[in-house]
Design a protein around this motif. Structure first.
Motif, short mmCIF file in Angstrom:
data_model
loop_
_atom_site.label_atom_id
_atom_site.label_comp_id
_atom_site.label_asym_id
_atom_site.label_seq_id
_atom_site.Cartn_x
_atom_site.Cartn_y
_atom_site.Cartn_z
N ASP A 1 0.99 -1.22 0.16
CA ASP A 1 0.00 -0.04 0.05
C ASP A 1 0.92 1.23 0.09
OD1 ASP A 1 -2.25 -1.49 0.32
OD2 ASP A 1 -2.18 -1.47 2.48
N ILE A 2 0.60 2.32 -0.49
CA ILE A 2 1.23 3.44 -0.73
C ILE A 2 0.57 4.72 -0.49
CG2 ILE A 2 2.22 5.00 -2.53
CD1 ILE A 2 4.09 2.74 -2.53
N ILE A 3 1.49 5.76 0.29
CA ILE A 3 0.92 6.99 0.41
C ILE A 3 2.14 7.87 -0.23
CG2 ILE A 3 0.48 8.84 1.93
CD1 ILE A 3 -0.56 7.22 4.00
N ALA A 4 1.76 8.57 -1.22
CA ALA A 4 2.82 9.46 -2.11
C ALA A 4 2.24 10.74 -2.18
CB ALA A 4 2.88 8.75 -3.36
N GLN A 5 3.37 11.63 -1.83
CA GLN A 5 3.03 13.00 -1.74
C GLN A 5 3.81 13.84 -2.63
OE1 GLN A 5 3.75 15.09 1.83
NE2 GLN A 5 2.68 16.90 1.05
N ALA A 6 3.32 14.45 -3.69
CA ALA A 6 3.99 15.26 -4.57
C ALA A 6 3.19 16.38 -4.93
CB ALA A 6 4.70 14.47 -5.68
N GLN A 7 3.91 17.49 -5.33
CA GLN A 7 2.90 18.75 -5.84
C GLN A 7 2.57 18.20 -7.25
OE1 GLN A 7 2.53 21.20 -3.83
NE2 GLN A 7 4.08 19.92 -2.63
N THR B 1 -1.10 17.52 -1.11
CA THR B 1 -1.03 17.93 0.32
C THR B 1 -1.39 16.91 1.27
OG1 THR B 1 -3.27 19.18 0.08
CG2 THR B 1 -1.47 20.64 -0.17
N MET B 2 -1.27 16.84 2.46
CA MET B 2 -1.66 15.91 3.32
C MET B 2 -2.16 16.62 4.67
SD MET B 2 0.65 12.61 2.52
CE MET B 2 0.67 12.05 1.17
N THR B 3 -3.23 16.57 5.03
CA THR B 3 -3.53 17.23 6.18
C THR B 3 -3.69 16.08 7.44
OG1 THR B 3 -5.80 16.65 6.02
CG2 THR B 3 -5.26 18.78 5.37
N GLN B 4 -3.61 16.62 8.79
CA GLN B 4 -3.55 15.74 9.73
C GLN B 4 -4.54 14.64 9.66
OE1 GLN B 4 -0.50 15.74 10.78
NE2 GLN B 4 -1.52 14.77 12.71
N ASP B 5 -6.05 15.05 9.13
CA ASP B 5 -7.06 14.22 9.13
C ASP B 5 -6.67 13.05 8.28
OD1 ASP B 5 -8.43 16.15 10.68
OD2 ASP B 5 -9.64 16.93 8.83
N PHE B 6 -5.98 13.10 7.26
CA PHE B 6 -5.46 12.35 6.39
C PHE B 6 -5.05 10.80 6.97
CE2 PHE B 6 -2.76 10.55 3.12
CZ PHE B 6 -3.46 11.01 1.65
N PHE B 7 -4.19 11.04 8.09
CA PHE B 7 -3.63 9.81 8.66
C PHE B 7 -4.79 9.15 9.81
CE2 PHE B 7 -0.51 12.55 7.07
CZ PHE B 7 0.33 11.67 6.43
N LEU C 1 -6.51 6.23 -4.92
CA LEU C 1 -7.51 7.58 -4.52
C LEU C 1 -6.61 8.89 -4.94
CD1 LEU C 1 -8.97 5.69 -2.70
CD2 LEU C 1 -8.90 7.57 -1.03
N ASP C 2 -7.01 9.29 -6.26
CA ASP C 2 -6.00 10.49 -6.60
C ASP C 2 -6.59 11.92 -6.15
OD1 ASP C 2 -4.13 11.76 -8.09
OD2 ASP C 2 -5.74 12.15 -9.95
N GLU C 3 -5.65 12.67 -5.62
CA GLU C 3 -6.04 13.97 -4.85
C GLU C 3 -6.39 13.31 -3.62
OE1 GLU C 3 -4.53 16.43 -5.80
OE2 GLU C 3 -4.22 16.53 -7.83
N ALA C 4 -6.00 12.31 -3.01
CA ALA C 4 -6.54 11.66 -1.82
C ALA C 4 -6.88 12.75 -0.68
CB ALA C 4 -5.51 10.71 -1.15
#
Ligand code: AMP
Length: 198
Positions: free
Chosen positions: A48-54, A191-197, A157-160
């Motif tokens: 499973d992947i969580i990837a962050q990039a602009q 972007t990843m907010t705290q809610d994300f996790f 999930l794109d633009e998760a």
């Protein structure tokens, strides 16, 4: 993200199937972008992947290449769902996948709001390998059993961060409940907010 992640500086190094590699090159991509160097292979390996990039750094191709590599085009079954928060983005993703997969025999369906339900259903009856869509329509198609949940192995999930925001989170939750519990999940976001996790 882990620190000791492998970097793949060329698409050739990623051990991709030949028709996929040919599709990537013929689309005009010569070298992987930074996120592609790091995030394509871990998903291929089954993580499973969580990837962050602009935005604009090649996220779409990142998950598209991973997903196409893991897809079995010889098996006539629905294998992957890609969720997008807008219809326009869903269509863009479809275009990228169609281009990259031009040497693979893949059927792709667009399940988005604002389109005719009957056409959507008849395309799903044709058993696409990949279903790209917006949460409301995908959930509707799952609830009505037009999507065969048992064969879906990958969920993107794109633009998760958008998909997990208040507007969509309940639908996303219901989509997860409708799918096999061992499904492989990729979350891609600028972007990843705290809610994300949570
Ligand atoms: P995205 O961040 O997915 O919206 O992609 C931004 C732009 O970069 C799009 O026009 C892609 O076609 C392009 N792109 C993505 N990956 C590559 C690559 N490896 N080489 C060249 N262009 C790329």
């Amino acid at each position: 993200m882990t620190d000791n992640i492998d970097i793949y500086e060329s698409f050739e190094d990623m051990n991709l199937k030949e028709p996929l590699l040919r599709g990537i090159f013929s689309y005009g991509y010569e070298n992987p972008s930074s996120i592609q160097q790091k995030a394509i292979v871990p998903f291929i390996e089954g993580n499973d992947i969580i990837a962050q990039a602009q935005s604009g750094t090649g996220k779409t191709a990142t998950f598209s290449i991973s997903l196409l590599q893991n897809l079995n085009e010889h098996e006539n079954s629905m294998q992957a769902i890609i969720l997008s928060h807008t219809r326009e983005l869903a269509l863009q993703i479809k275009n990228v996948i169609e281009n990259i997969s031009s040497y693979l025999k893949i059927k792709i369906n667009l399940s988005v709001g604002g389109t005719r339900i009957n056409e959507n259903i008849s395309e799903l009856n044709n058993i696409p390998h990949i279903i790209i869509g917006t949460p409301g329509r995908i959930l509707d198609m799952l609830n009505k059993n037009y999507i065969n949940r048992n064969t879906i192995r990958m969920l993107i999930l794109d633009e998760a961060d958008e998909l997990l925001s208040k507007i969509f989170v309940n639908q996303i939750y219901d989509i997860f409940k409708n799918l096999p519990s061992d499904i492989q999940v990729g979350l891609y976001s600028a972007t990843m907010t705290q809610d994300f996790f949570k």
